[in-house]
Motif scaffolding. Sequence first.
Motif, PDB file in Angstrom:
ATOM      1  N   LEU A 294       0.797  -1.148   0.085  1.00 53.59           N
ATOM      2  CA  LEU A 294       0.060   0.033   0.000  1.00 53.59           C
ATOM      3  C   LEU A 294       0.906   1.081   0.012  1.00 53.59           C
ATOM      4  CD1 LEU A 294      -3.049  -0.794   2.640  1.00 53.59           C
ATOM      5  CD2 LEU A 294      -2.736  -1.195  -0.069  1.00 53.59           C
ATOM      6  N   THR A 295       2.062   1.184   0.564  1.00 53.08           N
ATOM      7  CA  THR A 295       2.707   2.385   0.683  1.00 53.08           C
ATOM      8  C   THR A 295       3.990   2.545   0.097  1.00 53.08           C
ATOM      9  OG1 THR A 295       3.787   1.606   2.655  1.00 53.08           O
ATOM     10  CG2 THR A 295       1.738   2.924   3.063  1.00 53.08           C
ATOM     11  N   ALA A 296       4.817   1.434  -0.482  1.00 55.57           N
ATOM     12  CA  ALA A 296       6.158   1.383  -0.843  1.00 55.57           C
ATOM     13  C   ALA A 296       6.274   2.275  -2.105  1.00 55.57           C
ATOM     14  CB  ALA A 296       6.751   0.093  -1.165  1.00 55.57           C
ATOM     15  N   GLU A 297       5.445   2.018  -3.312  1.00 57.15           N
ATOM     16  CA  GLU A 297       5.485   2.694  -4.489  1.00 57.15           C
ATOM     17  C   GLU A 297       4.840   4.126  -4.260  1.00 57.15           C
ATOM     18  OE1 GLU A 297       4.934  -0.480  -7.910  1.00 57.15           O
ATOM     19  OE2 GLU A 297       3.407  -0.581  -6.514  1.00 57.15           O
ATOM     20  N   ALA A 298       4.390   4.519  -3.194  1.00 59.85           N
ATOM     21  CA  ALA A 298       3.865   5.711  -2.981  1.00 59.85           C
ATOM     22  C   ALA A 298       5.115   6.883  -2.439  1.00 59.85           C
ATOM     23  CB  ALA A 298       2.534   5.879  -2.184  1.00 59.85           C
ATOM     24  N   GLY A 299       6.187   6.043  -2.247  1.00 58.66           N
ATOM     25  CA  GLY A 299       7.027   7.107  -1.525  1.00 58.66           C
ATOM     26  C   GLY A 299       8.392   7.241  -2.478  1.00 58.66           C
ATOM     27  N   VAL A 300       9.031   8.418  -2.099  1.00 63.57           N
ATOM     28  CA  VAL A 300      10.278   8.507  -2.792  1.00 63.57           C
ATOM     29  C   VAL A 300      11.291   9.212  -1.792  1.00 63.57           C
ATOM     30  CG1 VAL A 300       9.673  10.733  -3.770  1.00 63.57           C
ATOM     31  CG2 VAL A 300      11.475   9.554  -4.701  1.00 63.57           C
ATOM     32  N   TYR A 301      12.462   9.027  -1.622  1.00 62.98           N
ATOM     33  CA  TYR A 301      13.391   9.484  -0.632  1.00 62.98           C
ATOM     34  C   TYR A 301      14.208  10.461  -1.759  1.00 62.98           C
ATOM     35  CZ  TYR A 301      17.579   9.945   2.196  1.00 62.98           C
ATOM     36  OH  TYR A 301      18.715  10.203   2.807  1.00 62.98           O
ATOM     37  N   ILE A 302      14.406  11.824  -1.405  1.00 63.38           N
ATOM     38  CA  ILE A 302      15.181  12.588  -1.832  1.00 63.38           C
ATOM     39  C   ILE A 302      16.503  13.115  -1.288  1.00 63.38           C
ATOM     40  CG2 ILE A 302      15.250  14.944  -2.980  1.00 63.38           C
ATOM     41  CD1 ILE A 302      13.558  12.917  -4.484  1.00 63.38           C
ATOM     42  N   HIS A 325      19.304   7.113   6.842  1.00 61.21           N
ATOM     43  CA  HIS A 325      17.794   7.486   6.361  1.00 61.21           C
ATOM     44  C   HIS A 325      17.218   6.310   5.703  1.00 61.21           C
ATOM     45  CE1 HIS A 325      19.582  12.093   6.305  1.00 61.21           C
ATOM     46  NE2 HIS A 325      19.403  11.605   7.567  1.00 61.21           N
ATOM     47  N   HIS A 326      17.802   5.660   5.112  1.00 63.56           N
ATOM     48  CA  HIS A 326      17.116   4.696   4.271  1.00 63.56           C
ATOM     49  C   HIS A 326      18.046   3.508   4.037  1.00 63.56           C
ATOM     50  CE1 HIS A 326      14.350   2.992   1.381  1.00 63.56           C
ATOM     51  NE2 HIS A 326      14.296   4.046   0.611  1.00 63.56           N
ATOM     52  N   LEU A 327      17.847   2.708   5.208  1.00 64.06           N
ATOM     53  CA  LEU A 327      18.871   1.192   5.234  1.00 64.06           C
ATOM     54  C   LEU A 327      18.562   0.438   4.353  1.00 64.06           C
ATOM     55  CD1 LEU A 327      20.952  -0.041   7.182  1.00 64.06           C
ATOM     56  CD2 LEU A 327      18.987  -1.270   8.392  1.00 64.06           C
ATOM     57  N   ALA A 328      17.208   0.364   3.898  1.00 63.77           N
ATOM     58  CA  ALA A 328      16.837  -0.869   2.936  1.00 63.77           C
ATOM     59  C   ALA A 328      17.439  -0.526   1.716  1.00 63.77           C
ATOM     60  CB  ALA A 328      15.162  -0.877   2.918  1.00 63.77           C
ATOM     61  N   ALA A 329      17.470   0.812   1.048  1.00 63.64           N
ATOM     62  CA  ALA A 329      18.011   1.065  -0.010  1.00 63.64           C
ATOM     63  C   ALA A 329      19.643   1.090  -0.039  1.00 63.64           C
ATOM     64  CB  ALA A 329      17.727   2.491  -0.548  1.00 63.64           C
ATOM     65  N   LEU A 384      19.304  16.686  -7.328  1.00 66.13           N
ATOM     66  CA  LEU A 384      18.840  15.973  -6.272  1.00 66.13           C
ATOM     67  C   LEU A 384      18.584  14.157  -6.862  1.00 66.13           C
ATOM     68  CD1 LEU A 384      15.733  18.231  -5.559  1.00 66.13           C
ATOM     69  CD2 LEU A 384      17.811  18.106  -4.247  1.00 66.13           C
ATOM     70  N   ILE A 385      19.118  13.657  -5.969  1.00 65.53           N
ATOM     71  CA  ILE A 385      18.838  12.053  -6.357  1.00 65.53           C
ATOM     72  C   ILE A 385      17.539  11.535  -5.641  1.00 65.53           C
ATOM     73  CG2 ILE A 385      19.846   9.823  -5.580  1.00 65.53           C
ATOM     74  CD1 ILE A 385      21.441  11.163  -7.695  1.00 65.53           C
ATOM     75  N   ALA A 386      16.690  10.912  -6.478  1.00 68.27           N
ATOM     76  CA  ALA A 386      15.448  10.199  -6.091  1.00 68.27           C
ATOM     77  C   ALA A 386      15.756   8.809  -5.914  1.00 68.27           C
ATOM     78  CB  ALA A 386      14.369  10.649  -7.023  1.00 68.27           C
ATOM     79  N   VAL A 387      15.529   8.287  -4.906  1.00 70.04           N
ATOM     80  CA  VAL A 387      15.337   6.830  -4.617  1.00 70.04           C
ATOM     81  C   VAL A 387      13.603   6.245  -4.500  1.00 70.04           C
ATOM     82  CG1 VAL A 387      15.862   5.101  -3.066  1.00 70.04           C
ATOM     83  CG2 VAL A 387      17.194   6.836  -3.267  1.00 70.04           C
ATOM     84  N   PHE A 388      13.442   5.688  -5.643  1.00 67.36           N
ATOM     85  CA  PHE A 388      11.940   5.165  -5.746  1.00 67.36           C
ATOM     86  C   PHE A 388      11.793   4.032  -4.780  1.00 67.36           C
ATOM     87  CE2 PHE A 388      13.050   7.149  -9.552  1.00 67.36           C
ATOM     88  CZ  PHE A 388      11.827   7.835 -10.148  1.00 67.36           C
ATOM     89  N   GLN A 389      10.315   3.713  -4.662  1.00 68.54           N
ATOM     90  CA  GLN A 389       9.833   2.466  -3.773  1.00 68.54           C
ATOM     91  C   GLN A 389      10.222   2.778  -2.521  1.00 68.54           C
ATOM     92  OE1 GLN A 389       8.227   1.873  -6.520  1.00 68.54           O
ATOM     93  NE2 GLN A 389       8.562  -0.266  -6.814  1.00 68.54           N
ATOM     94  N   SER A 390      10.228   3.907  -1.896  1.00 67.83           N
ATOM     95  CA  SER A 390      10.588   4.432  -0.703  1.00 67.83           C
ATOM     96  C   SER A 390       9.530   4.413   0.550  1.00 67.83           C
ATOM     97  CB  SER A 390      11.615   5.392  -0.692  1.00 67.83           C
ATOM     98  OG  SER A 390      12.720   5.044  -1.483  1.00 67.83           O
ATOM     99  N   GLY A 391       8.370   4.178   0.138  1.00 69.83           N
ATOM    100  CA  GLY A 391       7.285   4.491   1.210  1.00 69.83           C
ATOM    101  C   GLY A 391       7.072   3.416   2.198  1.00 69.83           C
ATOM    102  N   ALA A 392       7.798   2.395   2.401  1.00 72.64           N
ATOM    103  CA  ALA A 392       7.767   1.246   3.035  1.00 72.64           C
ATOM    104  C   ALA A 392       9.075   1.028   3.809  1.00 72.64           C
ATOM    105  CB  ALA A 392       7.111   0.312   2.807  1.00 72.64           C
ATOM    106  N   TYR A 393       9.113   0.830   5.004  1.00 71.92           N
ATOM    107  CA  TYR A 393      10.307   0.436   5.639  1.00 71.92           C
ATOM    108  C   TYR A 393      11.771   1.571   5.139  1.00 71.92           C
ATOM    109  CZ  TYR A 393       7.403  -3.629   6.473  1.00 71.92           C
ATOM    110  OH  TYR A 393       6.345  -4.191   6.892  1.00 71.92           O
TER     111      TYR A 393
END
Length: 415
Positions: A294-302, A325-329, A384-393
Motif C-alpha cells: 500500500l505504501t512502498a510505491e507511493a514514497g520517494v526519498y530525495i 536515513h534509508h537502510l533498505a535502499a 537531487l537524487i531520487a530513490v523510488f519504492q521508498s514509502g515502506a520500511y
Amino acid sequence: MSTADSAPAHVAMDQFPVADGCLQVGGQAVTEIAQSLGGGPFFAYDSRVMDERVQSLRNALPDAVHVHYAIKANPMQEVVDHLARAVDGLDVASAGELRIALAAGAAPDAISFAGPGKSEEDLQLAVASGVTLNVESERELQRIIGVADNMDRRASVAVRVNPAFELKSAGMKMGSGPKPFGVDAERVPDMLRSMEDPRLDFVGFHIYSGSQNLRHDAVAQTQTLTFELAYELAKHAPGPVRSLNIGGGFGVPYFPGEQRLDLAPIGANLASLVGEARTRLPDARVVMELGRYLTAEAGVYICEIIDRKESRGETFLVTNGGLHHHLAASGNFGQVIRKNYPLAVANRMDEPSLETVNVVGPLCTPLDILGHQVQLPRAEPGDLIAVFQSGAYGFSASPRDFLSHPQPRQVLLGA
C-alpha cells in the motif's frame, strides 16, 4: 507531462509524473518540496498512489475480503490517518503503533496486535482498548489472562499460527520451520482448549507465512493451504471463528527483472476460497493484512549531491543522505546480495543516462551506498537524487542517529 522511468533494467517507475524535467510528487516538483522544507534529505509520500493501490485491491479481490493496513510499513501519523479512511482496519506491532492507530480513529474491533515479546504496557493498552491480541505463545496467553483479570476486562484474542508450510519465493519467510512468530500449528489445538476461560473472548486465527512475494501462483497456493489449516484448527476452537487473518505477502518490484504482482489470479482463487468459507466458517470475516503493497510505491526519498569525485577510474556522487536515513535502499535490510533500488536524478528526468556512477552517502563506512555502478544523466553538486519504492520500511526502519547527522523530513502530499 511525461512519465518517469528509472534505469531500463528496472520496471518503469511510472507512478509519479514529470514536468519540465523534474519529478512531481503530490502535484509538486521535488525541487519546490525541497525548498519548502528548508533543504536536507526527505521522504515524500503521495496519497494518490496509495489510493490507487487500495483501489487495485478492491477491484481484484472479492468484496468479502477485508483489507487491513499493517502500520509497521510506514507509521507516519498522517499516512496512517489517510489509509485508515481507505481500508477496513489496521494491524499494529507495539503500544506505540496502537496509539497511532487509535489516534487515526480506527475502531478497536478493526485493530489487531501481533508480535512476539509483547511488553506489559503492550498487553495492558491492548486489553484496555479492546483490540484483538494475536497470541504468540502459551506463556503470553497466561500473561494476557493475568492482565485481563487485573483489569476486570475480557481480552479479545486470536491465535497466531506458525504453519508447517511456507510462502514459496517470499522475500522474508515468516512461517514454517522453527520461528519466533506464533504458535506451531501442531500445538495450537492444546492452546485452544486452554482458551475456554471467561476472561478471554476468542476471535479466530492469524496465519501469516511470508512477505514480499511477486509470484501470484505462490501466493494463491499459500492462501489455499491457509484456509485448509484454519478449517482443521477450527474443530478445536472454544467458539466460532469470527476472524481469519490470512496475512498478505504481496510484493512490489525493487530490482532489475522484477515485475508487478498480477492480482487477477489471486482474486479469482480467493473468490473460490471465500465462497467455501461461507459454509465452513460462516461467522468468519476474512482479513488480508498488507503494508508494503500500500505504501512502498507511493514514497520517494530525495537527497542532494554534495560532491562529485573520481577515484581510480570510477565516479562517486556523494550525497547528504544514505543508509542512516534509508537502510533498505543501502542493501543492509535483509538483502543477501546487494541490489540497487531504482534511482534517478530528480531534476534531470528528461535527460538520457550518459554515465555510470556510484551514489554514496556522507557516512564513514563503505556500507553507505545508495547506487553501485548505476547509469544516470551527468549530475553535479546541487542536483537531487531520487530513490523510488521508498514509502515502506524507509524512515522508521533506519538507524537515523548513526553518526549524528541531521534527521530527514517526511511529508505526505496530495491528501
